[in-house]
Write a protein that holds these residues in place. Structure first.
Motif, PDB file in Angstrom:
ATOM      1  N   GLU A 145       4.964  -2.165   7.736  1.00 27.10           N
ATOM      2  CA  GLU A 145       3.516  -2.366   7.826  1.00 27.10           C
ATOM      3  C   GLU A 145       3.028  -3.336   6.756  1.00 27.10           C
ATOM      4  OE1 GLU A 145       1.778   1.805   9.541  1.00 27.10           O
ATOM      5  OE2 GLU A 145       2.858   1.914   7.634  1.00 27.10           O
ATOM      6  N   ASP A 146       3.584  -3.234   5.552  1.00 28.17           N
ATOM      7  CA  ASP A 146       3.220  -4.187   4.500  1.00 28.17           C
ATOM      8  C   ASP A 146       3.617  -5.609   4.889  1.00 28.17           C
ATOM      9  OD1 ASP A 146       2.069  -2.378   2.731  1.00 28.17           O
ATOM     10  OD2 ASP A 146       3.935  -1.998   1.659  1.00 28.17           O
ATOM     11  N   ARG A 185       1.769   2.947   3.285  1.00 26.49           N
ATOM     12  CA  ARG A 185       2.304   2.141   4.372  1.00 26.49           C
ATOM     13  C   ARG A 185       3.808   1.992   4.225  1.00 26.49           C
ATOM     14  NH1 ARG A 185      -1.877  -2.939   4.664  1.00 26.49           N
ATOM     15  NH2 ARG A 185      -0.422  -3.703   3.061  1.00 26.49           N
ATOM     16  N   LEU A 217       4.002  -6.867   7.897  1.00 22.77           N
ATOM     17  CA  LEU A 217       3.160  -7.360   8.985  1.00 22.77           C
ATOM     18  C   LEU A 217       1.807  -7.850   8.482  1.00 22.77           C
ATOM     19  CD1 LEU A 217       3.935  -4.704  11.741  1.00 22.77           C
ATOM     20  CD2 LEU A 217       4.300  -7.179  11.940  1.00 22.77           C
ATOM     21  N   ALA A 218       1.371  -7.330   7.346  1.00 22.64           N
ATOM     22  CA  ALA A 218       0.084  -7.734   6.769  1.00 22.64           C
ATOM     23  C   ALA A 218       0.204  -8.927   5.835  1.00 22.64           C
ATOM     24  CB  ALA A 218      -0.527  -6.546   6.016  1.00 22.64           C
ATOM     25  N   ASP A 219       1.374  -9.565   5.788  1.00 19.77           N
ATOM     26  CA  ASP A 219       1.630 -10.658   4.846  1.00 19.77           C
ATOM     27  C   ASP A 219       2.054 -11.926   5.607  1.00 19.77           C
ATOM     28  OD1 ASP A 219       2.455 -12.358   2.848  1.00 19.77           O
ATOM     29  OD2 ASP A 219       3.747 -10.907   1.830  1.00 19.77           O
ATOM     30  N   GLU A 279       0.866  -1.178   0.000  1.00 21.25           N
ATOM     31  CA  GLU A 279       0.000   0.000   0.000  1.00 21.25           C
ATOM     32  C   GLU A 279       0.902   1.227   0.000  1.00 21.25           C
ATOM     33  OE1 GLU A 279      -3.148   0.169  -0.298  1.00 21.25           O
ATOM     34  OE2 GLU A 279      -3.772  -1.914   0.032  1.00 21.25           O
TER      35      GLU A 279
END
Length: 458
Positions: free
Chosen positions: A111-112, A107, A114-116, A104
């Protein structure tokens, strides 16, 4: 202070952070980590627009050039294959690249990641091989990533990193060590801030107020008269009232005359030994960092003073639990005297990502300037097109001359965008035999890139 021959910078960094140069590192380029450190802190009213977070977050690609061949880098997107070929053609051993599943633009790479979940699982492989996680700067997000990936953090705690990066800390430590600073004071209560404002406005010189965690020209305001000072104080006071206390974190200082801005770096290892890495002249515009000139025009006495200051600061930082890279902003006054500590940045700095390139590619005796070129584009610009556009201006071998491109991701960071033209930046290091040749290469590079840009330059 440690000196003498040493392995290339990635291995020196690994040794400082982990105790051995053979430890593989997993690197994150989470630029402007100060935004996370500043959460919950009181801020100044914003008098200018913020820079594009999409471009700033794609500065993550700089980490590619801080890593060695046995290291790992987590990136927001896969680099342009032609750009990777260019770097390999320069003789640079590249790390293993891990790419997040969905990036994103607003981000950070942390942060990217952590979302994966798949990426977090994949990082268990390097962890099993003894790898350690290091980042541009460490906040609670990087601690969370290290925990979820099972990847030990090669850095002090997020709390320690935040504490030593405060401008209030910089001011107090420099006072403690007796280092010359612009006249001013650190303020940790509203009463202290009000008194500092009153003194500054009544003083003979212009003054500024700085947020504890401002970066890139943000979080600083001039105290241009009583009315502006009262407005700023009112904004901060209302924030403090809503928070239910009077605690603040600001520095108020005179705006002094200067001949040059400097940035120097040293590395503190886990045992407290300090190594002076380099000093460069900072190129700034309206307080915003624009690049570095290397080598700087400094006398041996000035260089010695900076090295002594680095040793003092490094030992003091280590006493407070910090180890790793430290960048310090400094100034040269019109008479050649130094303000050796303007602020301490106990994290990676823009110049940190240039060290390996300088060691490997810039021949002794050459002059260099690191800078970026603003672009306005109506479509993404592949690296192959940049290479064709620059032609003989592109540095293409160790010891060569021309523009060494050290970040291509920031060129196309704004795509896909709702509207065009989109703004991007091409980062590079200009290398030449003389200042005159460097200016000529810079001017021709600007002309060629402007010819490719659409519309006027930002």
């Amino acid at each position: 202070m440690t000196d003498g021959p040493a392995p290339e910078f990635p291995r020196r960094l690994a040794a400082a952070l982990t105790g051995t140069p053979d430890t593989p590192l997993v690197l994150l380029g989470n630029f402007e980590v100060e935004q996370q450190w500043a959460r919950g802190e009181h801020t100044l009213p914003r008098f200018s627009a913020a820079a594009s977070s999409a471009v700033v977050n794609r500065m993550d690609q700089f980490a590619l050039l801080l890593a060695g061949g046995g290291d790992h880098v987590v990136l927001k997107t896969r680099p342009d294959e032609d750009y990777l070929g260019y770097l390999a053609g320069l003789g640079l051993a590249l790390p293993r690249i891990h790419v997040v599943a969905r990036q994103e633009p607003d981000r950070t790479v942390t942060e990217d990641a952590l979302a994966d979940p798949a990426l977090l699982a994949a990082l268990a492989g390097p962890a099993a091989d003894g790898a350690r996680l290091t980042a541009h700067g460490v906040c609670e997000l990087e601690e969370r990533l290290a925990d979820r990936a099972g990847l030990p953090l090669a850095a002090p705690s997020a709390a320690t990193c935040k504490a030593v990066n405060s401008k209030v800390y910089s001011r107090r430590i420099a006072d403690e060590l007796g280092l010359r600073q612009p006249r001013g004071r650190a303020c940790e209560t509203l009463a202290e801030l009000a008194a500092a404002f009153e003194e500054a406005v009544a003083g003979p010189r212009p003054a500024v107020v700085k947020e504890a965690f401002g970066v890139s020209g943000k979080g600083i305001a001039r105290l241009a008269g009583q009315r502006r000072a009262a407005r700023i104080l009112g904004v901060v006071a209302r924030q403090a009232e809503r928070a239910g206390g009077d605690r603040v974190a600001f520095v108020v200082e005179e705006w002094v005359d200067k001949q040059a801005d400097l940035n120097y770096q040293f590395t503190v290892d886990r045992g407290g030994a300090v190594r002076f890495d380099f000093v460069k002249e900072q190129l700034t515009e309206d307080g915003v960092h624009k690049g570095h000139k290397m080598p700087p025009d400094l006398t041996p006495a000035q260089l010695d003073e900076l090295a002594r200051t680095a040793d003092l600061l490094g030992k003091r930082l280590h006493a407070d639990g910090y180890f790793g890279v430290v960048g310090v902003d400094a100034m040269v006054d019109p008479d050649g005297g130094l303000y050796p500590v303007v602020e301490i940045n106990a994290r990676h700095n823009m110049s940190t990502y240039q060290v390996r390139l300088e060691e490997h590619l810039v021949a002794p005796g050459r002059v260099a300037v690191a800078r970026h070129y603003p672009l306005r584009l109506d479509r993404p610009l592949p690296f192959a097109e940049i290479r064709a556009l620059l032609g003989n201006l592109l540095l293409d071998r160790p010891g060569g001359r021309g523009l060494l491109v050290n970040n291509h991701a920031t060129v196309n960071a704004a795509f896909p965008a709702e509207d065009t033209p989109a703004e991007g930046r091409l980062y590079g290091i200009l290398v030449a035999d003389s200042a005159a040749e460097l200016r000529a290469i810079d001017a021709e590079t600007t002309v060629r890139l402007d010819g490719r840009s659409q519309g006027s330059r930002p």
